[in-house]
Design a protein around this motif. Structure first.
Motif, PDB file in Angstrom:
ATOM      1  N   ALA A 127       0.289  -1.606  -0.114  1.00  0.00           N
ATOM      2  CA  ALA A 127      -0.054  -0.020   0.048  1.00  0.00           C
ATOM      3  C   ALA A 127       1.040   1.032   0.443  1.00  0.00           C
ATOM      4  O   ALA A 127       0.159   2.198  -0.720  1.00  0.00           O
ATOM      5  N   ALA A 128       1.749   1.107   0.626  1.00  0.00           N
ATOM      6  CA  ALA A 128       3.201   2.591   0.628  1.00  0.00           C
ATOM      7  C   ALA A 128       3.399   2.259  -0.633  1.00  0.00           C
ATOM      8  O   ALA A 128       4.099   3.414  -1.194  1.00  0.00           O
ATOM      9  N   SER A 129       3.630   1.034  -1.521  1.00  0.00           N
ATOM     10  CA  SER A 129       4.639   1.535  -2.632  1.00  0.00           C
ATOM     11  C   SER A 129       3.242   2.218  -4.026  1.00  0.00           C
ATOM     12  O   SER A 129       4.229   2.047  -5.235  1.00  0.00           O
ATOM     13  N   TRP A 130       2.767   3.306  -3.124  1.00  0.00           N
ATOM     14  CA  TRP A 130       1.487   3.523  -3.854  1.00  0.00           C
ATOM     15  C   TRP A 130       2.244   4.105  -5.234  1.00  0.00           C
ATOM     16  O   TRP A 130       1.229   4.591  -6.625  1.00  0.00           O
ATOM     17  N   ALA A 141       5.450  -8.182  -8.393  1.00  0.00           N
ATOM     18  CA  ALA A 141       5.299  -9.802  -8.278  1.00  0.00           C
ATOM     19  C   ALA A 141       6.497 -10.089  -7.494  1.00  0.00           C
ATOM     20  O   ALA A 141       5.933 -11.211  -6.487  1.00  0.00           O
ATOM     21  N   LEU A 142       7.457  -8.754  -7.031  1.00  0.00           N
ATOM     22  CA  LEU A 142       9.081  -9.653  -6.224  1.00  0.00           C
ATOM     23  C   LEU A 142       7.481  -8.850  -5.000  1.00  0.00           C
ATOM     24  O   LEU A 142       8.386 -10.225  -3.467  1.00  0.00           O
ATOM     25  N   MET A 143       6.885  -8.200  -4.646  1.00  0.00           N
ATOM     26  CA  MET A 143       6.395  -8.164  -2.923  1.00  0.00           C
ATOM     27  C   MET A 143       5.840  -9.753  -2.542  1.00  0.00           C
ATOM     28  O   MET A 143       5.453  -9.888  -1.550  1.00  0.00           O
ATOM     29  N   ASN A 265      14.224   1.783  -1.016  1.00  0.00           N
ATOM     30  CA  ASN A 265      12.752   2.023  -1.108  1.00  0.00           C
ATOM     31  C   ASN A 265      12.495   2.251   0.106  1.00  0.00           C
ATOM     32  O   ASN A 265      12.210   1.294   1.157  1.00  0.00           O
ATOM     33  N   ALA A 266      11.084   3.042   0.882  1.00  0.00           N
ATOM     34  CA  ALA A 266      10.987   3.373   2.106  1.00  0.00           C
ATOM     35  C   ALA A 266      10.140   1.922   2.198  1.00  0.00           C
ATOM     36  O   ALA A 266      10.006   1.151   3.164  1.00  0.00           O
ATOM     37  N   PRO A 267       9.365   0.847   1.306  1.00  0.00           N
ATOM     38  CA  PRO A 267       8.364   0.016   1.612  1.00  0.00           C
ATOM     39  C   PRO A 267       9.171  -1.098   2.029  1.00  0.00           C
ATOM     40  O   PRO A 267       9.108  -2.017   2.520  1.00  0.00           O
ATOM     41  N   ALA A 365       9.293   0.019  14.307  1.00  0.00           N
ATOM     42  CA  ALA A 365      10.188   0.031  13.080  1.00  0.00           C
ATOM     43  C   ALA A 365       9.030   0.354  11.494  1.00  0.00           C
ATOM     44  O   ALA A 365      10.231   1.401  10.634  1.00  0.00           O
ATOM     45  N   ALA A 366       8.344  -0.377  11.204  1.00  0.00           N
ATOM     46  CA  ALA A 366       7.696  -0.408   9.980  1.00  0.00           C
ATOM     47  C   ALA A 366       6.794   0.812   9.936  1.00  0.00           C
ATOM     48  O   ALA A 366       7.539   1.866   8.748  1.00  0.00           O
ATOM     49  N   ALA A 367       6.470   1.362  11.080  1.00  0.00           N
ATOM     50  CA  ALA A 367       5.738   3.091  10.636  1.00  0.00           C
ATOM     51  C   ALA A 367       7.061   3.886  10.781  1.00  0.00           C
ATOM     52  O   ALA A 367       6.524   5.167  10.286  1.00  0.00           O
ATOM     53  N   MET A 368       8.248   3.810  11.558  1.00  0.00           N
ATOM     54  CA  MET A 368       9.112   4.700  11.221  1.00  0.00           C
ATOM     55  C   MET A 368      10.059   4.885   9.689  1.00  0.00           C
ATOM     56  O   MET A 368       9.951   6.387   9.292  1.00  0.00           O
ATOM     57  N   PHE A 369      10.022   4.151   8.807  1.00  0.00           N
ATOM     58  CA  PHE A 369      10.414   3.803   7.755  1.00  0.00           C
ATOM     59  C   PHE A 369       9.374   4.257   7.204  1.00  0.00           C
ATOM     60  O   PHE A 369       9.401   4.550   5.594  1.00  0.00           O
TER      61      PHE A 369
END
Length: 533
Positions: A127-130, A141-143, A265-267, A365-369
């Protein structure tokens, strides 16, 4: 040994057990959870549009991962009993008999909460990879392949299957960094793969040594029932410790992490911090503690020392970072030291704290990134000296970043506080360590706790306050999609902070069983010494 490793190693091979058995399920829930994302990834080349159109790939990936997370919630809420320590929802099927490879899946308190964490963080990472708009079919596909590999790591009950999944998850991460990373992405991706692939050799050698130590078997339950000791057990333990310690990451094997986070990247950073690091902690519990209890009792003080080094070194190293993501990455090194500390405490309370720290840190950590990625998309910089005064331009983003920072520094009422105080209590309650050792451990770990708010609040001050950078004065704040992602990560940290039983009930029976197994080994050793005396 503990209940969690007490299953009969000679169970007949089966695809599923009877519905009423606590060890099995009539429906292959775990196989469906593992295979669904990878199966959907195969459909990516068939989607309409060109290779850079994100709409169809993004929608398909989001839909598949949402369904997968729904399956996890239904499976573990309706068909999993957290009060039992043994394997549940067991699925076993001969896959490649010539190699002794089985499709063998099962869940217990060590794996179930981490599978759900993995599903949640991966969904939110997609969802963050918008705004991904290059090679989108390959990216999503990799995700999806990564989601399947992560689930398989946590659920595998066959060593060779576990190792294949462990290796499989390296490939998507390498490509995600190497293709969609920053300017030094090739260096960071190559360093990541060199560290982790080299560590995998030690894991493979140690696992094969255990498999051939008696009647040949890759079944983890059978391997755990052997619990070899002596020099052989210590060598296997050290091989696993180094191999899994790279992924944790454990000092001095951690240097790939700041580079990977700095260029990803962030995601992808959300996946690295939220899921991949937890694989190292999980594997230490599953292999080092559960399979090699005698060696673990011998080397537990060394794990405590390594945990303290991680905590203090990571915190000190964070001060030297002028890149936001690299500073948070060093913070992760420090916080994962509490996992080592809890595992080394060798009691139920310490291991419970280690499990809770993995869950808590995965969310925080996921939230911070993620929030770092939000203001990077607006400012196009992660350099701390090049930012300032963003609190007025991005008030909502600042509020979310501050909240996640407070959770990371273990503010009471948030999950980080509960997990870290549980680890502390586990160390102090362990009579196996001398009083002096316990006091020194607590004092040094407390230094890390004191340093954490200093470097995190300093980061907040420099990025969001101070002189305003004119070029950054007018930028848009978080949109509804980003708000939803941030809330989904931060709300559970508050829920666990105020009501930790919601997480502890999932794994407490398993950590108690692990501690019971260690206590049994200690009792047997004392009895032997008494007889010899």
């Amino acid at each position: 040994m503990s209940e969690g490793i007490g299953m009969d190693a000679n169970l007949a091979l089966m695809a599923a057990s009877v519905p009423d058995s606590p060890g099995g399920a009539a429906f292959p829930w775990l196989s469906l959870i593992v295979l669904l994302p990878a199966a959907v990834a195969l459909l990516m080349p068939l989607l309409p549009g060109d290779g850079n159109d994100p709409r169809w790939p993004r929608t398909l990936a989001l839909g598949a991962l949402a369904v997968d997370l729904g399956l996890m919630v239904v499976c573990f809420s309706q068909h999993f009993d957290g009060s039992l320590s043994q394997l549940q929802l067991v699925e076993r099927l001969r896959w490649v008999p010539a190699l002794g490879l089985e499709w063998s899946l099962g869940a217990d308190g060590l794996s179930a909460p981490l599978v759900v964490l993995s599903g949640l963080v991966t969904l939110l990472s997609v969802a963050a990879s918008w705004n991904i708009n290059r090679k989108t079919r390959l990216y999503f596909a990799l995700m999806l392949v990564q989601a399947s590999a992560q689930g398989l790591v946590f659920l595998s009950q066959d060593f060779l299957l576990f190792f294949l999944a462990w290796e499989l998850e390296l490939v998507p991460v390498y490509l995600l960094i190497a293709i969609w990373g920053g300017q030094q992405r090739q260096y960071a991706a190559t360093k990541f793969i060199l560290y982790t692939a080299t560590a995998s050799l030690l894991i493979l050698v140690s696992g094969l040594a255990l498999a051939f130590s008696g009647e040949f078997s890759f079944n983890l339950t059978e391997l755990a029932s052997r619990s070899p000791g002596g020099a052989f057990g210590l060598l296997c333990y050290l091989g696993f410790l180094i191999g899994f310690g790279v992924k944790l990451p454990m000092f001095p094997l951690h240097t790939w992490l700041p580079d990977a986070h700095g260029e990803a990247n962030a995601p992808v950073s959300m996946l690295l911090a939220g899921v991949l690091l937890k694989m190292g902690g999980y594997a230490l519990l599953r292999f080092n503690v559960q399979m090699l209890p005698e060696a673990h009792l011998t080397l537990a003080p060394a794990l405590v020392v390594l945990g303290i080094v991680n905590i203090v070194y990571g915190a000190l190293n964070a001060f030297a970072q002028d890149n936001v993501k690299r500073r948070i990455a060093c913070s992760s090194v420090s916080h994962m030291g509490f996992v080592l500390l809890g595992i080394g405490a060798i009691d139920a309370l310490g291991m419970s704290g280690a499990m809770l720290q993995m869950i808590s840190h995965g969310l925080i950590a996921a939230a911070m990134f993620f929030i770092t990625g939000v203001f990077y998309e607006r400012t196009k910089t992660l350099s701390i000296p090049n930012m300032g005064g963003l609190a007025k331009a991005l008030p909502i983003t600042f509020a979310f970043f501050l909240a996640s920072s407070l959770a990371s520094l273990a503010l009471p009422g948030m999950s980080g506080f509960v997990s870290e105080i549980t680890v502390f209590l586990g160390v102090t309650a362990n009579d196996g360590f001398t009083i002096g050792f316990r006091v020194i451990t607590i004092v040094l770990a407390a230094i890390g706790l004191v340093l954490t708010p200093v470097y995190l609040l300093s980061l907040c001050r420099r990025v969001f306050f101070g002189p305003r950078i004119p070029a950054l004065a007018v930028v848009g704040d978080m949109n509804p999609r980003e708000l939803m992602i941030g809330l989904t990560l931060l709300v559970p940290t508050l829920v666990i902070g105020f009501w930790p039983r919601v997480a502890i009930d999932f794994y407490e029976a398993s950590t108690n069983a692990l501690a019971g197994g260690l206590a049994t080994v200690t009792t047997v050793a004392v009895d032997r010494i008494s007889v010899l005396g």
